[in-house]
Motif scaffolding. Sequence first.
Motif, PDB file in Angstrom:
ATOM      1  N   THR A  31       0.838  -1.194   0.000  1.00 36.10           N
ATOM      2  CA  THR A  31       0.000   0.000   0.000  1.00 36.10           C
ATOM      3  C   THR A  31       0.876   1.248   0.000  1.00 36.10           C
ATOM      4  O   THR A  31       1.748   1.390   0.848  1.00 36.10           O
ATOM      5  N   LYS A  32       0.623   2.127  -0.964  1.00 32.05           N
ATOM      6  CA  LYS A  32       1.299   3.420  -0.989  1.00 32.05           C
ATOM      7  C   LYS A  32       0.397   4.500  -0.402  1.00 32.05           C
ATOM      8  O   LYS A  32       0.818   5.270   0.435  1.00 32.05           O
ATOM      9  N   THR A  33      -0.842   4.549  -0.877  1.00 32.72           N
ATOM     10  CA  THR A  33      -1.778   5.587  -0.446  1.00 32.72           C
ATOM     11  C   THR A  33      -3.175   5.012  -0.316  1.00 32.72           C
ATOM     12  O   THR A  33      -3.598   4.221  -1.157  1.00 32.72           O
ATOM     13  N   LEU A  76     -24.594  -3.595 -18.440  1.00 35.84           N
ATOM     14  CA  LEU A  76     -23.871  -4.510 -17.553  1.00 35.84           C
ATOM     15  C   LEU A  76     -24.383  -4.343 -16.124  1.00 35.84           C
ATOM     16  O   LEU A  76     -25.039  -3.357 -15.799  1.00 35.84           O
ATOM     17  N   SER A  77     -24.058  -5.305 -15.278  1.00 38.66           N
ATOM     18  CA  SER A  77     -24.472  -5.218 -13.881  1.00 38.66           C
ATOM     19  C   SER A  77     -23.782  -4.018 -13.219  1.00 38.66           C
ATOM     20  O   SER A  77     -22.771  -3.523 -13.711  1.00 38.66           O
ATOM     21  N   PRO A  78     -24.324  -3.559 -12.098  1.00 37.58           N
ATOM     22  CA  PRO A  78     -23.748  -2.392 -11.414  1.00 37.58           C
ATOM     23  C   PRO A  78     -22.268  -2.587 -11.082  1.00 37.58           C
ATOM     24  O   PRO A  78     -21.822  -3.682 -10.745  1.00 37.58           O
ATOM     25  N   LEU A  79     -21.552  -1.505 -11.160  1.00 41.27           N
ATOM     26  CA  LEU A  79     -20.110  -1.481 -10.940  1.00 41.27           C
ATOM     27  C   LEU A  79     -19.773  -1.616  -9.452  1.00 41.27           C
ATOM     28  O   LEU A  79     -20.462  -1.039  -8.610  1.00 41.27           O
ATOM     29  N   VAL A  80     -18.717  -2.359  -9.141  1.00 44.89           N
ATOM     30  CA  VAL A  80     -18.246  -2.494  -7.770  1.00 44.89           C
ATOM     31  C   VAL A  80     -16.975  -1.675  -7.566  1.00 44.89           C
ATOM     32  O   VAL A  80     -16.860  -0.901  -6.630  1.00 44.89           O
ATOM     33  N   ASP A  81     -16.009  -1.865  -8.442  1.00 43.37           N
ATOM     34  CA  ASP A  81     -14.766  -1.112  -8.344  1.00 43.37           C
ATOM     35  C   ASP A  81     -14.122  -0.954  -9.709  1.00 43.37           C
ATOM     36  O   ASP A  81     -14.572  -1.550 -10.685  1.00 43.37           O
ATOM     37  N   VAL A  82     -13.087  -0.123  -9.759  1.00 43.32           N
ATOM     38  CA  VAL A  82     -12.354   0.145 -10.990  1.00 43.32           C
ATOM     39  C   VAL A  82     -10.877  -0.071 -10.699  1.00 43.32           C
ATOM     40  O   VAL A  82     -10.368   0.355  -9.660  1.00 43.32           O
ATOM     41  N   LEU A  83     -10.194  -0.712 -11.638  1.00 41.83           N
ATOM     42  CA  LEU A  83      -8.766  -0.969 -11.516  1.00 41.83           C
ATOM     43  C   LEU A  83      -8.020  -0.251 -12.632  1.00 41.83           C
ATOM     44  O   LEU A  83      -8.381  -0.381 -13.803  1.00 41.83           O
ATOM     45  N   LEU A  84      -6.990   0.493 -12.265  1.00 40.94           N
ATOM     46  CA  LEU A  84      -6.077   1.114 -13.218  1.00 40.94           C
ATOM     47  C   LEU A  84      -4.718   0.466 -12.986  1.00 40.94           C
ATOM     48  O   LEU A  84      -4.281   0.332 -11.843  1.00 40.94           O
ATOM     49  N   GLU A  85      -4.062   0.056 -14.071  1.00 42.10           N
ATOM     50  CA  GLU A  85      -2.765  -0.612 -13.922  1.00 42.10           C
ATOM     51  C   GLU A  85      -1.696   0.077 -14.733  1.00 42.10           C
ATOM     52  O   GLU A  85      -1.910   0.427 -15.889  1.00 42.10           O
ATOM     53  N   GLY A  86      -0.554   0.262 -14.103  1.00 35.27           N
ATOM     54  CA  GLY A  86       0.638   0.745 -14.773  1.00 35.27           C
ATOM     55  C   GLY A  86       1.721  -0.306 -14.630  1.00 35.27           C
ATOM     56  O   GLY A  86       1.510  -1.348 -13.999  1.00 35.27           O
ATOM     57  N   ALA A  87       2.874  -0.023 -15.181  1.00 27.44           N
ATOM     58  CA  ALA A  87       3.967  -0.996 -15.127  1.00 27.44           C
ATOM     59  C   ALA A  87       4.381  -1.321 -13.689  1.00 27.44           C
ATOM     60  O   ALA A  87       4.716  -2.460 -13.381  1.00 27.44           O
ATOM     61  N   ASP A  88       4.334  -0.325 -12.816  1.00 25.86           N
ATOM     62  CA  ASP A  88       4.797  -0.553 -11.448  1.00 25.86           C
ATOM     63  C   ASP A  88       3.789  -0.122 -10.380  1.00 25.86           C
ATOM     64  O   ASP A  88       4.150   0.139  -9.241  1.00 25.86           O
ATOM     65  N   TYR A  89       2.524  -0.036 -10.749  1.00 28.58           N
ATOM     66  CA  TYR A  89       1.501   0.344  -9.775  1.00 28.58           C
ATOM     67  C   TYR A  89       0.128  -0.186 -10.183  1.00 28.58           C
ATOM     68  O   TYR A  89      -0.100  -0.548 -11.333  1.00 28.58           O
ATOM     69  N   LYS A  90      -0.751  -0.199  -9.212  1.00 31.27           N
ATOM     70  CA  LYS A  90      -2.168  -0.483  -9.433  1.00 31.27           C
ATOM     71  C   LYS A  90      -2.939   0.540  -8.600  1.00 31.27           C
ATOM     72  O   LYS A  90      -2.552   0.860  -7.482  1.00 31.27           O
ATOM     73  N   VAL A  91      -4.016   1.038  -9.165  1.00 33.02           N
ATOM     74  CA  VAL A  91      -4.907   1.941  -8.446  1.00 33.02           C
ATOM     75  C   VAL A  91      -6.274   1.275  -8.430  1.00 33.02           C
ATOM     76  O   VAL A  91      -6.816   0.940  -9.481  1.00 33.02           O
ATOM     77  N   PHE A 100     -19.511   8.095  -1.900  1.00 34.07           N
ATOM     78  CA  PHE A 100     -18.206   8.007  -1.249  1.00 34.07           C
ATOM     79  C   PHE A 100     -17.341   6.951  -1.934  1.00 34.07           C
ATOM     80  O   PHE A 100     -17.857   5.983  -2.481  1.00 34.07           O
ATOM     81  N   THR A 101     -16.027   7.159  -1.898  1.00 37.59           N
ATOM     82  CA  THR A 101     -15.099   6.241  -2.544  1.00 37.59           C
ATOM     83  C   THR A 101     -13.952   5.867  -1.606  1.00 37.59           C
ATOM     84  O   THR A 101     -13.609   6.616  -0.694  1.00 37.59           O
ATOM     85  N   LEU A 102     -13.384   4.708  -1.884  1.00 40.12           N
ATOM     86  CA  LEU A 102     -12.160   4.267  -1.225  1.00 40.12           C
ATOM     87  C   LEU A 102     -11.133   4.083  -2.330  1.00 40.12           C
ATOM     88  O   LEU A 102     -11.347   3.303  -3.261  1.00 40.12           O
ATOM     89  N   LEU A 103     -10.049   4.825  -2.253  1.00 40.61           N
ATOM     90  CA  LEU A 103      -8.989   4.810  -3.256  1.00 40.61           C
ATOM     91  C   LEU A 103      -7.745   4.188  -2.650  1.00 40.61           C
ATOM     92  O   LEU A 103      -7.338   4.558  -1.544  1.00 40.61           O
ATOM     93  N   ALA A 104      -7.151   3.253  -3.377  1.00 40.98           N
ATOM     94  CA  ALA A 104      -5.892   2.652  -2.940  1.00 40.98           C
ATOM     95  C   ALA A 104      -4.882   2.720  -4.075  1.00 40.98           C
ATOM     96  O   ALA A 104      -5.180   2.306  -5.194  1.00 40.98           O
ATOM     97  N   VAL A 105      -3.706   3.255  -3.792  1.00 41.21           N
ATOM     98  CA  VAL A 105      -2.582   3.229  -4.727  1.00 41.21           C
ATOM     99  C   VAL A 105      -1.644   2.159  -4.186  1.00 41.21           C
ATOM    100  O   VAL A 105      -1.202   2.241  -3.036  1.00 41.21           O
ATOM    101  N   LEU A 106      -1.386   1.164  -5.019  1.00 41.84           N
ATOM    102  CA  LEU A 106      -0.646  -0.026  -4.594  1.00 41.84           C
ATOM    103  C   LEU A 106       0.554  -0.270  -5.499  1.00 41.84           C
ATOM    104  O   LEU A 106       0.560   0.159  -6.655  1.00 41.84           O
ATOM    105  N   VAL A 107       1.541  -1.002  -4.989  1.00 41.13           N
ATOM    106  CA  VAL A 107       2.673  -1.391  -5.821  1.00 41.13           C
ATOM    107  C   VAL A 107       2.188  -2.363  -6.893  1.00 41.13           C
ATOM    108  O   VAL A 107       1.153  -3.024  -6.723  1.00 41.13           O
TER     109      VAL A 107
END
Length: 134
Positions: A31-33, A76-91, A100-107
């Motif tokens: 976990t970064k943020t 489509l069915s209702p959305l639960v979460d969204v994933l963004l991926e980079g070479a060295d991270y996941k959001v 309200f939202t819960l945001l996680a920036v991960l390795v």
Amino acid sequence: MIRTIAETSASSAESELQSVLRDLAKELEGTKTLVVGDRNALPIVSNHRGPATLAATASATIVLAAARNVASTSALSPLVDVLLEGADYKVLVRSIGNGFTLLAVLVGDVNLGMAKLLMAHKARKIGELLEMLG
């Protein structure tokens, strides 16, 4: 200073929100943020404060809204979460409900299945605390 019951409950809920984020950061390796965003796309609590957190929270809210529109227009069915991926991270952005939202920036090499499970569990607790705050 004398506090009303409502002020004491709000203070307690805010403290508990911070505690839930700390626990999630400890349980979720990489976990970064972590940020809880409100209906106006502003951070309520986070494990890092600053302009980048503010911008990321606003952007995460926009991304979640855009993804909801894609799901809706594609029937489509209702959305639960969204994933963004980079070479060295996941959001990972998860809807907590009521805007309200819960945001996680991960390795990048984080265990995504574990991240989603832990975030789902903590999102329920965060939702309950947000209800207490009104």
